[in-house]
Design an enzyme around this catalytic site. Sequence first.
Site, PDB file in Angstrom:
ATOM      1  N   GLU A   1       0.641  12.643  -3.245  1.00 40.17           N
ATOM      2  CA  GLU A   1       0.843  12.736  -1.804  1.00 40.17           C
ATOM      3  C   GLU A   1       2.335  12.558  -1.550  1.00 40.17           C
ATOM      4  O   GLU A   1       2.902  11.507  -1.843  1.00 40.17           O
ATOM      5  CB  GLU A   1       0.035  11.629  -1.134  1.00 40.17           C
ATOM      6  CG  GLU A   1      -0.135  11.738   0.353  1.00 40.17           C
ATOM      7  CD  GLU A   1      -1.004  10.603   0.861  1.00 40.17           C
ATOM      8  OE1 GLU A   1      -0.553   9.909   1.790  1.00 40.17           O
ATOM      9  OE2 GLU A   1      -2.100  10.382   0.308  1.00 40.17           O
TER      10      GLU A   1
ATOM     11  N   ASP B   1       2.581   3.871   9.304  1.00 35.09           N
ATOM     12  CA  ASP B   1       3.181   3.331   8.088  1.00 35.09           C
ATOM     13  C   ASP B   1       3.667   1.908   8.271  1.00 35.09           C
ATOM     14  O   ASP B   1       4.243   1.546   9.299  1.00 35.09           O
ATOM     15  CB  ASP B   1       4.357   4.208   7.645  1.00 35.09           C
ATOM     16  CG  ASP B   1       3.918   5.606   7.255  1.00 35.09           C
ATOM     17  OD1 ASP B   1       2.765   5.745   6.816  1.00 35.09           O
ATOM     18  OD2 ASP B   1       4.717   6.546   7.395  1.00 35.09           O
TER      19      ASP B   1
END
Length: 258
Positions: A47, A58
């Site tokens: 990824e 995040d």
Amino acid sequence: MNKINQLFESNKDRKLLSLYFCAGTPTLEGTAQVIKTLEARGIDMIEVGIPFSDPLADGPIIQQAGTKALKNGMTLRKLFSQLAEIKDEVHIPLVLMGYLNVILHFGLDHFFARCAEVGVSGVIIPDLPFQDYIDEVKPMADAHDVKVIMMITPETSDERIRFIDEHTDGFIYMVSSASITGTQQHFDEAKQRYFQHIDAMQLKNPRMIGFGISNRQTLEVAQSNAAGAIIGSKFVSLLDELGDVGQAIDALYDALRK
């Protein structure tokens, strides 16, 4: 056949391991080397993060990596150029993870066309509304045989999960918790019940569990309840600390044995 579908079809009896890292780290020109080294060291799927200035899903570790990548000069256009150079050398699936703002600025159809041209098999867009995916994004992605991977969390209803399962292809990214990314020391009973509940739904798509996997316990729990695991923050922190992908993957494998 799309490489993502091929990976899961060919490995029904083996648990998979996917790693996340941010393009442009540890150096601007190091992205290709990270990818080739991870494939050589047995990682099943990679990824690749597209750095963005405001990554809502995040945690601090991946945010810092994105900031570093932007300072290094990484852009989506630059990333596509780097991937094009190694297209014929990489045989495992590559999945881009990026936020909608960056992709819209690049141009949706142009984005999916470039993904296909450089060997990207799938994309994850955490802030893409599902209805926009159905109405606008899916037709473009399907035209270029690029899988749009959707995330589910413990807060996602069974009805929505089945709807996602029905309208997507590739795999479902099963987020271990409703929080941002980051490492965890263990998955408690509540999380394990969530994993087991989704497993019992017998979805048509395979599932990969991510967010928080950093040691043997979290890896084993994830892999026992899905087709495999995705590790992000732990590997990103090791890559940043050590500055060398070979050393970072050695350190990660060591951590996963503890």
